[in-house]
Design an enzyme around this catalytic site. Sequence first.
Site, PDB file in Angstrom:
ATOM      1  N   VAL A  57       0.812  -0.979   0.042  1.00 41.81           N
ATOM      2  CA  VAL A  57       0.214   0.138  -0.045  1.00 41.81           C
ATOM      3  C   VAL A  57       0.851   1.112  -0.058  1.00 41.81           C
ATOM      4  O   VAL A  57       1.801   1.410   0.779  1.00 41.81           O
ATOM      5  CB  VAL A  57      -0.932   0.200   1.153  1.00 41.81           C
ATOM      6  CG1 VAL A  57      -1.831   1.277   1.196  1.00 41.81           C
ATOM      7  CG2 VAL A  57      -1.821  -1.098   1.275  1.00 41.81           C
ATOM      8  N   CYS A  58       0.851   2.167  -1.241  1.00 44.12           N
ATOM      9  CA  CYS A  58       1.609   3.231  -1.286  1.00 44.12           C
ATOM     10  C   CYS A  58       0.728   4.446  -0.365  1.00 44.12           C
ATOM     11  O   CYS A  58      -0.201   4.748  -1.108  1.00 44.12           O
ATOM     12  CB  CYS A  58       2.050   3.487  -2.550  1.00 44.12           C
ATOM     13  SG  CYS A  58       3.350   2.812  -3.235  1.00 44.12           S
ATOM     14  N   LEU A  59       1.203   4.992   0.571  1.00 47.59           N
ATOM     15  CA  LEU A  59       0.684   6.107   1.100  1.00 47.59           C
ATOM     16  C   LEU A  59       1.750   6.705   2.061  1.00 47.59           C
ATOM     17  O   LEU A  59       2.112   6.091   2.870  1.00 47.59           O
ATOM     18  CB  LEU A  59      -0.553   5.533   1.854  1.00 47.59           C
ATOM     19  CG  LEU A  59      -1.494   6.583   2.692  1.00 47.59           C
ATOM     20  CD1 LEU A  59      -2.151   7.114   1.503  1.00 47.59           C
ATOM     21  CD2 LEU A  59      -2.252   5.925   3.772  1.00 47.59           C
TER      22      LEU A  59
END
Length: 418
Positions: free
Chosen positions: A227-229
């Site tokens: 998850v890219c955040l």
Amino acid sequence: MDLGKAMETSDPEDYEDYGMMDEDDCMYDDCMYDDYYDDDDGNDNDDEYEYEGMDSTAYDQFLAAKFDGMDLPPGVEATVPWLAPKEPERPQPEMPVSYRPKNEIEHVIERKFKAFKQFDTVPDFPDHEFRNNSVGKKPSKECVKRVQEDWKILEKDLPDTIMVRACEDRIDLLRAAIVGPAGTPYHNGLFFFDIQFPSDYPHSPPKAHYHSGGLRLNPNLYQCGKVCLSLLGTWSGTGCEKWNSKTSTMLQVLVSIQALVLNEKPYFNEPGYAGSANTTSGERVSLQYNETTFLHSCRTMLYSLRNPPKHFEDYVAGHFQEHGATILRACKAYSKGVMVGSKIPDEEENEEKQQEEAEEIRPNDRLPVPYGFKTSENFKASLAKLYEDLLMEFTVKGADTDKFLAEKRRERQAASLT
């Protein structure tokens, strides 16, 4: 289990060792779900519920009657016990498709769905992505206290479209279900995330893994589960976008995923494409991306229905029982050229009004035209197949599918006359 009691028993001194995710990005053991399309083993997960007082033979015939005379997707009859050929026992009258009393199984699904708490604790997570992660280090008192504070915030302030389960024996583990927002290609979908709090939490942000089912339906959500955040430290950011050990919370992470990742135009989440927003070429590609995204969202629905994550079985069944008809109406509208993510006319509106709105609706009302974009034939063909699968699964869960089943029967009868 009472939340307060669970927290009281979570003494830092007595807490068992637990670990955290490897620091290397996207280093997961199970990056793909090879059994996503493998339905030949006959396991539909439709037997998750135990029902008392129901005659199994009568109920099998009741379900099978709904599909009499219909073209079902290849292999469906082999994967659904009550559709498989059986030796005749005695003649039974066919139950009309138009007759749909609220049967016992549908009532049980509905009751469990309504009773499903937004936040609760569970004994364990045998299928959790981070269950085997260990660094051989006890969490600090500060970590345990902060996790307990996060629990309280989640229990009190979760929006209606996010559900969370925390683990009693491993307070570092948490699982969340996020409903796709309206007006996006993710609408009415269910998206699951496994979370782990590191041993030095909150000085380090939590780790997150997305249940992808082997699909990439967003630039920020990888097939391997990454998850890219910015809040998670897996993407660059500035100011309040980054994790702050004093003010950031788990609730903030979940709401950010729902609002910032699962948005109206996910194509522009990719930094390299953000500059093409509001240009003819960029918007055309974005609309095409939304079509692919909706197809993947539908496939994710099927995957969740057939393989619901532990402790969310009741929620998955009830969610799609309640929203199945809406999803099917969207599929029908999109196949007729309505832009993915648009407002879908209510069932009560007449067909003429629906057609008028279908010609006017756009993914973003601020755009005067859809940039010359037309729904692709490949999209329509793929959606038609998924529609058949969803119709079967939603019917099994007790969704209001009478109208769609009747329409399918009429189409078959019309085709037989040509």
